[in-house]
Design a protein around this motif. Structure first.
Motif, PDB file in Angstrom:
ATOM      1  N   SER A   1      18.513 -23.477  39.812  1.00 42.27           N
ATOM      2  CA  SER A   1      17.396 -24.105  39.099  1.00 42.27           C
ATOM      3  C   SER A   1      17.012 -23.352  37.838  1.00 42.27           C
ATOM      4  O   SER A   1      16.229 -23.845  37.036  1.00 42.27           O
ATOM      5  N   THR A   2      17.554 -22.161  37.669  1.00 43.01           N
ATOM      6  CA  THR A   2      17.165 -21.317  36.540  1.00 43.01           C
ATOM      7  C   THR A   2      18.149 -21.534  35.410  1.00 43.01           C
ATOM      8  O   THR A   2      19.092 -20.759  35.246  1.00 43.01           O
ATOM      9  N   GLN A   3      17.938 -22.594  34.646  1.00 40.48           N
ATOM     10  CA  GLN A   3      18.920 -22.925  33.629  1.00 40.48           C
ATOM     11  C   GLN A   3      18.413 -22.807  32.209  1.00 40.48           C
ATOM     12  O   GLN A   3      19.191 -22.921  31.265  1.00 40.48           O
ATOM     13  N   TYR A   4      17.117 -22.623  32.074  1.00 37.81           N
ATOM     14  CA  TYR A   4      16.578 -22.485  30.719  1.00 37.81           C
ATOM     15  C   TYR A   4      16.772 -21.040  30.275  1.00 37.81           C
ATOM     16  O   TYR A   4      16.408 -20.106  30.986  1.00 37.81           O
ATOM     17  N   MET A   5      17.328 -20.894  29.092  1.00 37.19           N
ATOM     18  CA  MET A   5      17.607 -19.562  28.563  1.00 37.19           C
ATOM     19  C   MET A   5      16.878 -19.390  27.233  1.00 37.19           C
ATOM     20  O   MET A   5      16.625 -20.370  26.528  1.00 37.19           O
ATOM     21  N   ALA A   6      16.618 -18.156  26.886  1.00 39.46           N
ATOM     22  CA  ALA A   6      15.933 -17.908  25.616  1.00 39.46           C
ATOM     23  C   ALA A   6      16.225 -16.505  25.125  1.00 39.46           C
ATOM     24  O   ALA A   6      16.614 -15.622  25.895  1.00 39.46           O
ATOM     25  N   TRP A   7      16.016 -16.333  23.849  1.00 43.72           N
ATOM     26  CA  TRP A   7      16.051 -15.013  23.226  1.00 43.72           C
ATOM     27  C   TRP A   7      14.628 -14.673  22.782  1.00 43.72           C
ATOM     28  O   TRP A   7      13.957 -15.496  22.154  1.00 43.72           O
ATOM     29  N   PHE A   8      14.230 -13.463  23.107  1.00 39.60           N
ATOM     30  CA  PHE A   8      12.958 -12.906  22.653  1.00 39.60           C
ATOM     31  C   PHE A   8      13.264 -11.626  21.890  1.00 39.60           C
ATOM     32  O   PHE A   8      14.352 -11.067  22.002  1.00 39.60           O
ATOM     33  N   ARG A   9      12.295 -11.169  21.158  1.00 34.35           N
ATOM     34  CA  ARG A   9      12.462  -9.882  20.476  1.00 34.35           C
ATOM     35  C   ARG A   9      11.134  -9.136  20.459  1.00 34.35           C
ATOM     36  O   ARG A   9      10.060  -9.749  20.522  1.00 34.35           O
ATOM     37  N   GLN A  10      11.252  -7.843  20.392  1.00 34.88           N
ATOM     38  CA  GLN A  10      10.064  -7.013  20.335  1.00 34.88           C
ATOM     39  C   GLN A  10      10.286  -5.899  19.327  1.00 34.88           C
ATOM     40  O   GLN A  10      11.167  -5.048  19.514  1.00 34.88           O
ATOM     41  N   ALA A  11       9.509  -5.930  18.264  1.00 34.26           N
ATOM     42  CA  ALA A  11       9.573  -4.907  17.243  1.00 34.26           C
ATOM     43  C   ALA A  11       8.686  -3.743  17.659  1.00 34.26           C
ATOM     44  O   ALA A  11       7.759  -3.903  18.455  1.00 34.26           O
ATOM     45  N   PRO A  12       8.941  -2.560  17.124  1.00 35.83           N
ATOM     46  CA  PRO A  12       8.135  -1.386  17.476  1.00 35.83           C
ATOM     47  C   PRO A  12       6.653  -1.638  17.215  1.00 35.83           C
ATOM     48  O   PRO A  12       6.267  -2.098  16.138  1.00 35.83           O
TER      49      PRO A  12
END
Length: 122
Positions: free
Chosen positions: A29-40
């Motif tokens: 059921s876990t098919q949604y994917m994403a990219w996140f980012r975190q800057a300093p």
């Protein structure tokens, strides 16, 4: 469950980079994917999300027309092609996965996360 990102490195402004996220062990059921980012010193920011089943995508305004997400369902891998990179793109980039429900770019709805890959732009 494993999400393993790779491809981060240091590039010059205006350059390109492709990140990969290989997924294994995810529930069906876990098919949604994403990219996140975190800057300093900043919070985690949603970059782009995808539903691999249909190819539906949702991009943050800050990366539209520069970044492209794609997937290889057979390899269970999601890619992030980043073009025209800017210093403001410097961040740790994370891959995440979730089930149905919640917005594509809301980090709190994602259950699974990778360890991140660092992107530096000089």
């Amino acid at each position: 469950v494993q999400l393993v990102e790779s491809g981060g490195e240091s590039v010059q402004a205006g350059g390109s980079l492709t990140l990969s996220c290989a997924a294994s062990g995810l529930p069906a059921s876990t098919q949604y994917m994403a990219w996140f980012r975190q800057a300093p010193g900043k919070g985690r920011e949603g970059v782009v999300g995808i539903y691999p089943g249909t190819g539906t995508t949702y991009y943050a305004d800050s990366v539209k027309d520069r970044f492209t997400i794609s997937r290889d369902n057979a390899k269970r891998t999601v890619y992030l092609q980043m073009n025209s990179l800017k210093p403001e793109d410097i961040a740790m980039y994370y891959c995440a996965a979730k089930g149905p429900g919640g917005a594509y770019l809301e980090s709190h709805v994602y259950s699974y996360w990778g360890q991140g890959t660092q992107v530096t732009v000089s």
